[in-house]
Design a protein around this motif. Structure first.
Motif, PDB file in Angstrom:
ATOM      1  N   ALA A  63       0.830  -1.203   0.000  1.00 56.95           N
ATOM      2  CA  ALA A  63       0.000   0.000   0.000  1.00 56.95           C
ATOM      3  C   ALA A  63       0.866   1.257   0.000  1.00 56.95           C
ATOM      4  CB  ALA A  63      -0.934  -0.005   1.211  1.00 56.95           C
ATOM      5  N   LEU A  64       1.929   1.252   0.804  1.00 55.35           N
ATOM      6  CA  LEU A  64       2.829   2.408   0.840  1.00 55.35           C
ATOM      7  C   LEU A  64       3.555   2.566  -0.493  1.00 55.35           C
ATOM      8  CD1 LEU A  64       4.468   2.277   4.396  1.00 55.35           C
ATOM      9  CD2 LEU A  64       2.411   3.480   3.661  1.00 55.35           C
ATOM     10  N   LEU A  65       3.909   1.441  -1.100  1.00 61.46           N
ATOM     11  CA  LEU A  65       4.595   1.490  -2.393  1.00 61.46           C
ATOM     12  C   LEU A  65       3.688   2.080  -3.466  1.00 61.46           C
ATOM     13  CD1 LEU A  65       7.176   0.685  -3.979  1.00 61.46           C
ATOM     14  CD2 LEU A  65       6.069  -1.512  -4.436  1.00 61.46           C
ATOM     15  N   LEU A  66       2.428   1.690  -3.456  1.00 65.39           N
ATOM     16  CA  LEU A  66       1.476   2.154  -4.466  1.00 65.39           C
ATOM     17  C   LEU A  66       1.103   3.623  -4.275  1.00 65.39           C
ATOM     18  CD1 LEU A  66      -0.936  -0.929  -4.687  1.00 65.39           C
ATOM     19  CD2 LEU A  66       0.836  -0.251  -6.332  1.00 65.39           C
ATOM     20  N   THR A  67       1.023   4.061  -3.024  1.00 70.38           N
ATOM     21  CA  THR A  67       0.593   5.434  -2.748  1.00 70.38           C
ATOM     22  C   THR A  67       1.762   6.407  -2.635  1.00 70.38           C
ATOM     23  OG1 THR A  67       0.575   5.004  -0.359  1.00 70.38           O
ATOM     24  CG2 THR A  67      -1.478   4.630  -1.569  1.00 70.38           C
ATOM     25  N   GLY A  68       2.977   5.870  -2.559  1.00 68.96           N
ATOM     26  CA  GLY A  68       4.144   6.742  -2.447  1.00 68.96           C
ATOM     27  C   GLY A  68       4.370   7.279  -1.052  1.00 68.96           C
ATOM     28  N   ASP A  69       3.626   6.795  -0.063  1.00 67.88           N
ATOM     29  CA  ASP A  69       3.815   7.239   1.321  1.00 67.88           C
ATOM     30  C   ASP A  69       5.035   6.557   1.927  1.00 67.88           C
ATOM     31  OD1 ASP A  69       1.574   8.755   1.034  1.00 67.88           O
ATOM     32  OD2 ASP A  69       0.236   7.366   2.077  1.00 67.88           O
ATOM     33  N   GLU A  70       5.555   7.155   2.986  1.00 70.24           N
ATOM     34  CA  GLU A  70       6.707   6.589   3.683  1.00 70.24           C
ATOM     35  C   GLU A  70       6.257   5.912   4.967  1.00 70.24           C
ATOM     36  OE1 GLU A  70       9.601   9.613   4.325  1.00 70.24           O
ATOM     37  OE2 GLU A  70      10.036   9.908   2.184  1.00 70.24           O
ATOM     38  N   THR A  71       7.020   4.905   5.365  1.00 73.04           N
ATOM     39  CA  THR A  71       6.717   4.249   6.623  1.00 73.04           C
ATOM     40  C   THR A  71       7.224   5.104   7.780  1.00 73.04           C
ATOM     41  OG1 THR A  71       6.881   2.165   7.845  1.00 73.04           O
ATOM     42  CG2 THR A  71       8.870   2.936   6.719  1.00 73.04           C
ATOM     43  N   SER A  72       6.917   4.680   8.991  1.00 72.21           N
ATOM     44  CA  SER A  72       7.326   5.450  10.169  1.00 72.21           C
ATOM     45  C   SER A  72       7.843   4.496  11.229  1.00 72.21           C
ATOM     46  CB  SER A  72       6.135   6.239  10.732  1.00 72.21           C
ATOM     47  OG  SER A  72       5.152   5.351  11.252  1.00 72.21           O
ATOM     48  N   VAL A  73       8.550   5.065  12.188  1.00 69.56           N
ATOM     49  CA  VAL A  73       9.082   4.264  13.294  1.00 69.56           C
ATOM     50  C   VAL A  73       7.947   3.596  14.055  1.00 69.56           C
ATOM     51  CG1 VAL A  73      10.268   4.392  15.521  1.00 69.56           C
ATOM     52  CG2 VAL A  73      11.190   5.617  13.551  1.00 69.56           C
ATOM     53  N   SER A  74       6.861   4.319  14.290  1.00 73.22           N
ATOM     54  CA  SER A  74       5.748   3.776  15.068  1.00 73.22           C
ATOM     55  C   SER A  74       5.135   2.553  14.390  1.00 73.22           C
ATOM     56  CB  SER A  74       4.675   4.852  15.270  1.00 73.22           C
ATOM     57  OG  SER A  74       5.179   5.944  16.004  1.00 73.22           O
ATOM     58  N   ALA A  75       4.884   2.652  13.088  1.00 73.18           N
ATOM     59  CA  ALA A  75       4.297   1.529  12.368  1.00 73.18           C
ATOM     60  C   ALA A  75       5.236   0.333  12.357  1.00 73.18           C
ATOM     61  CB  ALA A  75       3.951   1.944  10.942  1.00 73.18           C
TER      62      ALA A  75
END
Length: 370
Positions: free
Chosen positions: A68-80
């Motif tokens: 999902a992050l790859l498709l939307t271009g969002d970055e992951t986070s430490v919390s996740a």
């Protein structure tokens, strides 16, 4: 928002459509469930049912979240990543337990102390990482304060100002607190996993609550530039709340797809791999969203289930052999009273749902009252 929806859809599709493939694989590997000799007689028909279904839930979650992050271009986070770390870490402990059961062909895998030891190692490493890596505002994912809906004045960090001994005591109390939450929650889900679909459905409800909480905290975050001036005094000082909502959605999606095959009559069980992993996810979401004590409501069904075991054992020892329940955990008590398994499961889901609603309602009422 796209990442939130996409993660849930992808993880659900993964577990819904690929679980039959894993069932065939697990049967080929002879990863079948072994049943307690002292359990309800009706459960002996489940012997040999594919287990370790938690592997599917974990893989589905990872697939849904990262794709999902790859498709939307969002970055992951430490919390996740921390939520996933605790979920996978405890899942590994559960896998070792499940694997020993299947290899030794008995219903007991790791000894009780060995399982607790594994949980302590994973939780301690997780707790230490969770208070590292501050963001640009100096905020870490976890807090050294005890929290209810926000951090309470009970702050382990305040003890560290009293020299070296204070640092040792402060960090020691923090680690004990985190270990208690992780062990209590993961073992609570593990104890609940005794009927077809019971723990899966209850986990969907509990983790689903953190989708709502994370989404609301992101809207009312202290770092939100669009926060209304009148809401500034009651904003949430939580790091990456929307990312917590995304990973919670991925987990829920994976469990929903898995529940299709796990509901009565189950074709596959979560096993300790799944129950410990889901318990770890619930604990991580509670700690990182600063709603630790609210787990008493959000995870209320797990509290009842684990509490019934504790009460039963304590009463048994104090009265030299007498019992409060026909059998613990409490879902077996109602089975032995003649309730159909599906009746117990659905009614317990209702109880769990009501407690989750009370928890989310308390969370929102606190914001209104602040």
């Amino acid at each position: 928002m796209k990442a939130l929806l996409t993660s849930g859809v992808l993880s659900m599709a993964f577990s819904l459509f690929l679980t039959p493939v894993f069932i065939r694989l697990f049967r080929k590997l002879q990863w079948g469930q072994f049943i307690r000799d002292d359990g309800p007689q009706s459960h002996h028909a489940k012997r040999g049912t594919a287990t370790m279904g938690g592997i599917i839930v974990i893989l589905g979650t990872l697939f849904g979240y990262f794709v999902a992050l790859l498709l939307t271009g969002d970055e992951t986070s430490v919390s996740a990543l921390l939520v996933l770390f605790l979920m996978v870490g405890l899942g590994i402990v559960g896998f070792i337990d499940d694997f020993l059961k299947t290899r030794n062909e008995r219903s007991l895998g790791l000894t009780g102390w060995a399982k607790v030891g594994g949980q302590v190692i994973v939780a301690t490493v997780w707790a230490l990482i969770a208070i590292q890596f501050p963001n640009g505002n100096g905020a870490t994912a976890a807090s050294m304060s005890v929290s209810l809906i926000r951090d309470l004045p009970i702050d382990f960090m305040s003890i560290t100002k009293f020299g070296a001994i204070g640092v040792i005591v402060g960090y020691g109390l923090y680690l004990i607190w985190i270990n208690f939450i992780v062990a209590a929650t993961s073992n609570g889900v593990n104890v609940t996993d005794g009927l077809d679909g019971l723990a899966s459905g209850a986990s969907i409800l509990a983790i689903g609550a953190y989708i709502i909480i994370g989404f609301w905290q992101s809207i009312q975050s202290c770092t939100n530039a669009g926060l209304l001036p009148e809401n500034v005094p009651k904003c949430y000082d939580v790091r990456d709340p929307f990312d917590l909502a995304i990973v919670a959605t991925a987990i829920v999606g994976a469990v929903v797809g898995f529940l299709w095959w796990n509901t009565s009559p189950a074709q596959i069980f979560l096993g300790d791999t799944g129950s410990l992993a889901l318990g770890g996810a619930v604990a991580a979401l509670a700690i990182l969203s600063r709603t630790e004590l609210l787990l008493v409501l959000i995870g209320g069904l797990f509290v009842i289930e684990a509490g019934s075991v504790i009460v039963q054992r304590a009463y048994f020892k104090l009265t030299h052999g007498k019992r409060i329940f026909l059998m613990s955990p409490i879902h077996h008590h109602f089975e032995l009273k003649g309730w159909a398994e599906v009746t117990v499961v659905v009614r317990f889901w209702i109880i769990g749902g009501l407690l989750v609603a009370a928890g989310v309602g308390s969370f929102y009422l606190e914001w209104l009252a602040t």
